[in-house]
Scaffold this motif. Sequence first.
Motif, short mmCIF file in Angstrom:
data_model
loop_
_atom_site.label_atom_id
_atom_site.label_comp_id
_atom_site.label_asym_id
_atom_site.label_seq_id
_atom_site.Cartn_x
_atom_site.Cartn_y
_atom_site.Cartn_z
N LEU A 39 38.71 45.01 42.05
CA LEU A 39 38.09 44.77 43.36
C LEU A 39 37.95 43.26 43.51
O LEU A 39 37.53 42.57 42.58
CB LEU A 39 36.69 45.39 43.44
CG LEU A 39 36.56 46.90 43.44
CD1 LEU A 39 35.09 47.28 43.69
CD2 LEU A 39 37.44 47.54 44.50
N LYS A 40 38.27 42.77 44.69
CA LYS A 40 38.17 41.33 44.93
C LYS A 40 37.08 41.10 45.98
O LYS A 40 37.24 41.47 47.14
CB LYS A 40 39.52 40.81 45.42
CG LYS A 40 39.64 39.31 45.38
CD LYS A 40 41.09 38.90 45.58
CE LYS A 40 41.29 37.46 45.19
NZ LYS A 40 42.69 37.04 45.43
N ILE A 41 35.98 40.52 45.55
CA ILE A 41 34.84 40.31 46.45
C ILE A 41 35.21 39.26 47.49
O ILE A 41 35.64 38.16 47.16
CB ILE A 41 33.60 39.83 45.68
CG1 ILE A 41 33.28 40.76 44.51
CG2 ILE A 41 32.40 39.69 46.62
CD1 ILE A 41 32.18 40.23 43.60
N LEU A 58 42.04 45.33 45.37
CA LEU A 58 41.60 45.58 46.74
C LEU A 58 40.98 44.29 47.26
O LEU A 58 39.89 43.89 46.84
CB LEU A 58 40.61 46.74 46.77
CG LEU A 58 40.37 47.42 48.11
CD1 LEU A 58 41.67 47.87 48.76
CD2 LEU A 58 39.42 48.60 47.96
N ASP A 59 41.72 43.63 48.17
CA ASP A 59 41.39 42.29 48.66
C ASP A 59 40.28 42.34 49.72
O ASP A 59 40.11 43.35 50.40
CB ASP A 59 42.66 41.70 49.29
CG ASP A 59 42.65 40.19 49.36
OD1 ASP A 59 41.64 39.56 48.99
OD2 ASP A 59 43.67 39.62 49.79
N ASP A 60 39.57 41.25 49.86
CA ASP A 60 38.54 41.10 50.90
C ASP A 60 37.54 42.24 50.85
O ASP A 60 37.04 42.69 51.89
CB ASP A 60 39.17 41.03 52.30
CG ASP A 60 40.21 39.93 52.40
OD1 ASP A 60 40.12 38.97 51.63
OD2 ASP A 60 41.12 40.05 53.24
N PHE A 61 37.24 42.70 49.65
CA PHE A 61 36.42 43.90 49.53
C PHE A 61 35.03 43.70 50.11
O PHE A 61 34.37 42.70 49.86
CB PHE A 61 36.32 44.37 48.08
CG PHE A 61 35.65 45.70 47.98
CD1 PHE A 61 36.31 46.85 48.39
CD2 PHE A 61 34.34 45.80 47.54
CE1 PHE A 61 35.69 48.08 48.35
CE2 PHE A 61 33.70 47.04 47.50
CZ PHE A 61 34.38 48.17 47.90
N ALA A 75 35.80 37.35 42.05
CA ALA A 75 35.17 36.80 43.25
C ALA A 75 36.07 35.73 43.83
O ALA A 75 36.51 34.84 43.12
CB ALA A 75 33.80 36.22 42.91
N GLU A 76 36.35 35.82 45.13
CA GLU A 76 37.17 34.79 45.77
C GLU A 76 36.26 33.83 46.52
O GLU A 76 35.12 34.16 46.86
CB GLU A 76 38.24 35.41 46.68
CG GLU A 76 37.78 35.76 48.06
CD GLU A 76 38.87 36.29 49.00
OE1 GLU A 76 40.04 36.40 48.63
OE2 GLU A 76 38.51 36.60 50.13
N GLY A 77 36.73 32.61 46.74
CA GLY A 77 35.97 31.62 47.50
C GLY A 77 34.80 31.02 46.75
O GLY A 77 33.82 30.60 47.36
MG MG Z 1 40.98 37.81 49.89
#
Ligand code: MG
Length: 283
Positions: free
Chosen positions: A200-202, A179-182, A236-238
């Motif tokens: 889950l993708k933070i 689940l992207d951009d969570f 965690a993204e970014g």
């Molecule tokens: Mg994303």
Amino acid sequence: QAKRCGRNTIRFFDPTTHAAMEVRIGLEADLRTALLNNEFSLYYQIQTLDSGYITGAEALLRWHHPEQGLIAPVKFIPLTEEIGLITEIGYWTLETACIQLKAWADNPATAHLQLSVNVSPRQFHQDQFVEKVSAIITNTGIDASKLKLELTESLVLDDMNDTIKKMNRLKKMGVQFSLDDFGTGYSSLSYLTQLPLDQLKIDKSFVHNLTLKNADNVIVQTIIGMAITLGLDVIAEGVETAEQAAFLKANYCYHYQGYLFGKPVPLAEFEAALADMPPIKQD
Ligand code: MG
Ligand code: C2E
Ligand code: MG
Ligand code: MG
């Protein structure tokens, strides 16, 4: 964002509107021939564990415009959604990603790599989505459990029944879901337990503020706790700084994607980075 304030917004006496319209019409025409002219490519961004082990990558679409050069997805993906081109482009992306996955699987040094692919709402909710994904999996000969489809909260909530049915059918084949951009979407979390999710993708907006604003620290801690409680992987993204990575690790998030580890790069550069940084086996 552009999508949200697009069609339903009426601007009076805006001198920029006409110029913006012309740019849009130009891009739209160019987009219609971009696939045929081979102007798209995939970039790959490393996903790593805190040990340095590279688990895989996210495939990110790039458009090499003949005159304007590289155009970022935010500048053209909303437009392709609007005019319906995203479906065709989305299958090109998925097929290209799966062909790459198969090539990695055939080499023992890269056989463990997973690949995350973004799916647009319009493509996902199309009638033949499951059949088409299934055909791509079969034709490319990949192990479906190496493929992770990234869905957004708005895609999921757009039509929950359709989403659950399609996710379950794909799960049976082994496909993974993230689940992207969570955290950026909806406040209602009750839907989470109804979905056969793996990860889950933070969203990076929370990660960016991690060490500055206490409020965001709490959000990130809550998301990680929720993922753990639900038995989901959390990434965690970014992640851009060592400080952010340290905070995440101290709060039990061990899976990262961000400029600190590597920017999205063309395939050759991604494979060079892999060779430079031989994956360290965990456990
Ligand atoms: Mg994303
Ligand atoms: P996303 O799926 O959330 O992808 C992550 C975005 O964050 C990527 O932007 C990536 O380059 C960027 N990013 C990663 N790490 C960092 C970091 O440390 N700092 C900063 N500032 N940014 C970071 P990109 O490649 O421009 O893609 C933007 C969005 O466009 C994606 O967000 C996704 O929603 C969409 N997109 C990209 N490729 C595809 C595709 O093949 N299909 C569809 N439907 N959407 C795509
Ligand atoms: Mg994504
Ligand atoms: Mg994002």
